[in-house]
Write an enzyme that holds these catalytic residues in place. Structure first.
Site, short mmCIF file in Angstrom:
data_model
loop_
_atom_site.label_atom_id
_atom_site.label_comp_id
_atom_site.label_asym_id
_atom_site.label_seq_id
_atom_site.Cartn_x
_atom_site.Cartn_y
_atom_site.Cartn_z
N HIS A 1 39.59 13.05 -28.28
CA HIS A 1 39.74 12.60 -29.93
C HIS A 1 39.51 13.78 -30.64
O HIS A 1 38.50 14.39 -30.60
CB HIS A 1 39.08 11.41 -29.95
CG HIS A 1 39.15 10.24 -29.23
ND1 HIS A 1 40.28 9.43 -29.35
CD2 HIS A 1 38.57 9.58 -28.13
CE1 HIS A 1 40.14 8.35 -28.56
NE2 HIS A 1 39.24 8.57 -27.77
N ARG B 1 49.73 13.19 -42.69
CA ARG B 1 48.95 12.42 -43.30
C ARG B 1 47.54 12.23 -42.98
O ARG B 1 47.07 12.87 -41.87
CB ARG B 1 49.61 10.85 -42.93
CG ARG B 1 50.99 10.66 -43.31
CD ARG B 1 51.28 10.49 -44.88
NE ARG B 1 50.53 9.55 -45.55
CZ ARG B 1 50.80 8.45 -45.64
NH1 ARG B 1 52.07 8.07 -45.16
NH2 ARG B 1 50.09 7.52 -46.43
N ARG C 1 32.81 7.14 -36.72
CA ARG C 1 33.82 6.56 -37.52
C ARG C 1 33.12 5.01 -37.72
O ARG C 1 32.18 4.68 -37.19
CB ARG C 1 35.02 6.54 -36.56
CG ARG C 1 35.79 7.83 -36.30
CD ARG C 1 36.47 8.73 -37.43
NE ARG C 1 37.61 7.76 -38.07
CZ ARG C 1 38.72 7.88 -37.80
NH1 ARG C 1 39.17 8.42 -36.62
NH2 ARG C 1 39.50 6.99 -38.02
N PRO D 1 50.07 6.25 -30.10
CA PRO D 1 50.63 6.27 -31.29
C PRO D 1 50.20 6.95 -32.63
O PRO D 1 48.94 6.98 -32.72
CB PRO D 1 50.49 4.66 -31.60
CG PRO D 1 49.38 4.15 -30.59
CD PRO D 1 49.27 5.39 -29.53
N ASN D 2 51.36 7.40 -33.44
CA ASN D 2 51.01 7.78 -34.71
C ASN D 2 50.59 9.28 -34.76
O ASN D 2 50.45 10.09 -35.77
CB ASN D 2 50.18 7.04 -35.53
CG ASN D 2 50.54 5.84 -35.71
OD1 ASN D 2 51.83 5.50 -36.31
ND2 ASN D 2 49.64 4.63 -35.49
N GLU E 1 39.69 12.59 -21.38
CA GLU E 1 40.09 11.55 -22.95
C GLU E 1 39.87 12.71 -24.09
O GLU E 1 38.53 13.35 -24.17
CB GLU E 1 39.51 10.52 -22.91
CG GLU E 1 39.70 9.68 -24.25
CD GLU E 1 39.69 8.00 -24.28
OE1 GLU E 1 39.59 7.47 -23.02
OE2 GLU E 1 38.99 7.76 -25.06
O1 CA2 Z 1 40.54 11.39 -33.51
C1 CA2 Z 1 41.57 10.92 -32.81
O2 CA2 Z 1 42.14 11.93 -32.13
C2 CA2 Z 1 42.03 9.50 -32.59
O3 CA2 Z 1 42.25 9.26 -31.27
C3 CA2 Z 1 43.21 9.37 -33.55
C4 CA2 Z 1 43.50 7.91 -33.56
C5 CA2 Z 1 42.43 6.95 -34.14
O4 CA2 Z 1 42.84 5.78 -33.81
C6 CA2 Z 1 41.14 6.94 -33.31
O5 CA2 Z 1 40.19 6.49 -33.69
C7 CA2 Z 1 40.95 8.67 -33.02
C8 CA2 Z 1 44.76 7.87 -34.77
C9 CA2 Z 1 45.68 8.53 -34.54
C10 CA2 Z 1 46.73 8.29 -35.76
O6 CA2 Z 1 47.26 9.54 -36.17
C11 CA2 Z 1 47.16 9.70 -37.57
C12 CA2 Z 1 47.67 10.98 -37.78
C13 CA2 Z 1 47.88 11.22 -39.16
C14 CA2 Z 1 47.97 10.05 -39.93
C15 CA2 Z 1 47.51 8.96 -39.76
C16 CA2 Z 1 47.37 8.51 -38.22
#
Ligand code: CA2
Length: 158
Positions: free
Chosen positions: A101, A19, A108, A11-12, A99
């Protein structure tokens, strides 16, 4: 037959580069996909690239990989910290599950630190930025490195 890799994004991640660039950088998910496809062409492997905001859709994709795909590369995003359903689906898949990230989740805040899906993954790459996807593909393709280095891959399972 070329190696098949399924790349999944949670998601996102469709908002990458749009962003919060101070956390996730300025590269968009489309640019990451283009780089992964460029590497796939170079390595002569096949990649499918997906993004979904829906947990069940990600579960369906992992299930569809069973018996058809050689390796899964997955950035479960927020579902990393919550999803038993993804853990169960990943356990069904018999091949390597890497996986990824983009950020270093260990550096974090408390909410973003403890990936539970990594317990069902073969390996976890974090903090390398978008290059994490490239590193994961290289790790999933044995012939990406000289045969003399293949022994290192086996010992990493210890
Ligand atoms: O660092 C990563 O790839 C994460 O998986 C990204 C997730 C976060 O919850 C994990 O802790 C680390 C968040 C993805 C949300 O993506 C966004 C992208 C742009 C702006 C806001 C959120």
């Amino acid at each position: 037959m070329p190696i098949k890799i399924m790349i999944l994004n949670g998601p996102n991640l469709n908002f990458l580069g749009i962003r919060e660039p101070h956390i996730y950088g300025s590269t968009t998910l489309g640019e990451i996909e283009a780089s992964c496809q460029e590497l796939a062409k170079y390595l002569d492997v096949s990649i499918t690239f997906h993004q979904s905001n829906l947990e069940g859709e990600l579960v369906n994709l992992i299930q569809s990989a069973h018996g058809k795909v050689d390796a899964i590369v997955m950035n479960p995003a927020a579902y990393s910290f919550t999803s038993i359903a993804l853990i169960d689906a990943l356990k069904i898949f018999e091949g390597p599950k890497i996986e990824v990230h983009i950020s270093n989740i260990h550096a974090r805040d408390e909410l973003h630190r403890h990936s539970i899906t990594s317990s069902a993954s073969t390996a976890v790459i974090c903090g390398l930025g978008p290059y994490g996807y490239i590193a994961a593909i290289l790790a999933a393709v044995p012939d990406a490195v000289p045969a003399s280095l293949h022994g290192l891959r086996a010992s990493s399972k210890a």
